[in-house]
Design a protein around this motif. Structure first.
Motif, mmCIF file in Angstrom:
data_model
loop_
_atom_site.group_PDB
_atom_site.id
_atom_site.type_symbol
_atom_site.label_atom_id
_atom_site.label_comp_id
_atom_site.label_asym_id
_atom_site.label_seq_id
_atom_site.Cartn_x
_atom_site.Cartn_y
_atom_site.Cartn_z
ATOM 1 N N MET A 1 0.848 -1.172 0.000
ATOM 2 C CA MET A 1 0.000 0.000 0.000
ATOM 3 C C MET A 1 0.891 1.231 0.000
ATOM 4 S SD MET A 1 -2.864 -1.423 0.303
ATOM 5 C CE MET A 1 -3.543 -2.835 1.056
ATOM 6 N N VAL A 2 0.510 2.175 -0.776
ATOM 7 C CA VAL A 2 1.311 3.383 -0.843
ATOM 8 C C VAL A 2 0.741 4.457 0.072
ATOM 9 C CG1 VAL A 2 2.191 5.188 -2.342
ATOM 10 C CG2 VAL A 2 2.037 2.847 -3.183
ATOM 11 N N ALA A 3 -0.553 4.764 -0.097
ATOM 12 C CA ALA A 3 -1.118 5.853 0.692
ATOM 13 C C ALA A 3 -2.645 5.802 0.687
ATOM 14 C CB ALA A 3 -0.660 7.191 0.108
ATOM 15 N N PRO A 4 -3.264 6.381 1.727
ATOM 16 C CA PRO A 4 -4.722 6.509 1.726
ATOM 17 C C PRO A 4 -5.158 7.450 0.607
ATOM 18 C CG PRO A 4 -3.781 7.177 3.846
ATOM 19 C CD PRO A 4 -2.656 6.911 2.927
ATOM 20 N N HIS A 5 -6.382 7.265 0.146
ATOM 21 C CA HIS A 5 -6.895 8.101 -0.932
ATOM 22 C C HIS A 5 -8.360 8.413 -0.637
ATOM 23 C CE1 HIS A 5 -7.019 9.615 -5.090
ATOM 24 N NE2 HIS A 5 -8.266 9.200 -5.061
ATOM 25 N N GLY A 6 -8.669 9.621 -0.265
ATOM 26 C CA GLY A 6 -10.048 10.016 -0.026
ATOM 27 C C GLY A 6 -10.535 9.646 1.361
ATOM 28 N N ILE A 7 -11.809 9.946 1.623
ATOM 29 C CA ILE A 7 -12.364 9.767 2.963
ATOM 30 C C ILE A 7 -13.125 8.459 3.137
ATOM 31 C CG2 ILE A 7 -12.485 12.241 3.390
ATOM 32 C CD1 ILE A 7 -15.506 12.051 2.774
ATOM 33 N N GLY B 1 -11.910 5.363 2.649
ATOM 34 C CA GLY B 1 -11.057 4.237 2.980
ATOM 35 C C GLY B 1 -10.306 3.624 1.815
ATOM 36 N N GLU B 2 -10.411 4.197 0.631
ATOM 37 C CA GLU B 2 -9.644 3.653 -0.496
ATOM 38 C C GLU B 2 -8.161 3.911 -0.261
ATOM 39 O OE1 GLU B 2 -11.976 6.041 -1.026
ATOM 40 O OE2 GLU B 2 -13.515 5.198 -2.325
ATOM 41 N N VAL B 3 -7.348 3.060 -0.851
ATOM 42 C CA VAL B 3 -5.902 3.236 -0.781
ATOM 43 C C VAL B 3 -5.326 3.098 -2.180
ATOM 44 C CG1 VAL B 3 -5.667 2.393 1.579
ATOM 45 C CG2 VAL B 3 -5.491 0.797 -0.304
ATOM 46 N N THR B 4 -4.178 3.679 -2.378
ATOM 47 C CA THR B 4 -3.457 3.478 -3.621
ATOM 48 C C THR B 4 -2.517 2.302 -3.402
ATOM 49 O OG1 THR B 4 -3.570 5.834 -4.105
ATOM 50 C CG2 THR B 4 -1.959 4.540 -5.334
ATOM 51 N N SER C 1 -4.770 2.819 -12.025
ATOM 52 C CA SER C 1 -4.421 3.814 -11.015
ATOM 53 C C SER C 1 -3.973 3.190 -9.705
ATOM 54 C CB SER C 1 -5.628 4.719 -10.741
ATOM 55 O OG SER C 1 -6.657 3.972 -10.090
ATOM 56 N N GLY C 2 -4.315 1.913 -9.482
ATOM 57 C CA GLY C 2 -3.995 1.264 -8.224
ATOM 58 C C GLY C 2 -4.996 1.548 -7.121
ATOM 59 N N LEU C 3 -5.997 2.378 -7.398
ATOM 60 C CA LEU C 3 -6.991 2.727 -6.382
ATOM 61 C C LEU C 3 -7.778 1.470 -6.004
ATOM 62 C CD1 LEU C 3 -8.089 5.073 -4.737
ATOM 63 C CD2 LEU C 3 -9.771 5.446 -6.530
ATOM 64 N N THR C 4 -7.732 1.116 -4.727
ATOM 65 C CA THR C 4 -8.315 -0.142 -4.267
ATOM 66 C C THR C 4 -9.098 0.078 -2.989
ATOM 67 O OG1 THR C 4 -6.415 -1.312 -5.205
ATOM 68 C CG2 THR C 4 -7.770 -2.532 -3.650
ATOM 69 N N ALA C 5 -10.247 -0.611 -2.877
ATOM 70 C CA ALA C 5 -11.057 -0.584 -1.656
ATOM 71 C C ALA C 5 -11.103 -1.984 -1.072
ATOM 72 C CB ALA C 5 -12.467 -0.096 -1.971
ATOM 73 N N PHE C 6 -10.955 -2.066 0.263
ATOM 74 C CA PHE C 6 -10.967 -3.343 0.969
ATOM 75 C C PHE C 6 -12.110 -3.362 1.971
ATOM 76 C CE2 PHE C 6 -6.510 -2.643 -0.170
ATOM 77 C CZ PHE C 6 -6.181 -3.856 -0.758
#
Length: 168
Positions: free
Chosen positions: A1-7, A9-12, A51-56
């Motif tokens: 994981m690189v970094a959080p993205h948005g509010i 809980g998605e991460v890059t 983009s790597g944008l991922t939600a868990f």
């Protein structure tokens, strides 16, 4: 994981250098090292390979996403299409590995899998067998073809580093 993205809980997420992006919706993964105060296992809800944008599952806020930043994502082999990984490994065997200080370290003759990271076994260069850890600080460039550029750490090559030219 690189970094959080948005509010939400998605991460890059980013694949290890030189490997294809393999996460897909519905797969169960483990986070390592385990994040505090949460289950180590979760499911991939959505992902965008470009983009790597991922939600868990279970990661539904910025705070939760910040808690897993820096973790690695591990997947069971039966949930991953290993075809790209096998092809990537096969494409590396026989390629020359060149270090900025030592020059050619040899050609990759084997890829050892260790719990921490892969290790390229390079042989045929002036230094005999050299074990190159496949980690971010060492890897410089892995082009689709041709020599691979690395910056090995002191102690990897069993020889003193060549002296830098005085004119450089």
């Amino acid at each position: 994981m690189v970094a959080p993205h948005g509010i939400k809980g998605e991460v890059t997420a980013e694949p290890l250098r030189g490997l294809p992006f393999l996460l897909h919706e519905g797969m169960t993964v483990a986070l390592t090292p385990p994040a505090l105060n949460r289950d180590r296992f979760c499911r991939v809800i959505s992902t965008d390979a470009a983009s790597g944008l991922t939600a868990f599952s279970g990661i539904d806020s910025l705070d939760a996403a910040e808690g897993i930043a820096g973790c690695y994502v591990l997947a069971r082999a039966d949930e991953v299409d290993v075809g790209p990984l096998v092809a990537a490994a096969d494409d590396l065997i026989g390629r020359s590995v060149i270090d900025a200080r030592y020059g050619e370290l040899g050609r990759i003759v084997e890829i050892m899998e260790t719990p921490a990271n892969d290790v390229w076994v390079c042989d045929g260069g002036a230094y005999g067998e050299v074990l190159v850890p496949v980690i971010e600080p060492v890897l410089d460039a892995i082009p689709e073809a041709g020599a691979i550029s690395v910056h090995v750490m002191d102690g990897i090559v069993d020889a003193p580093a060549p002296e830098a030219d005085a004119g450089k």
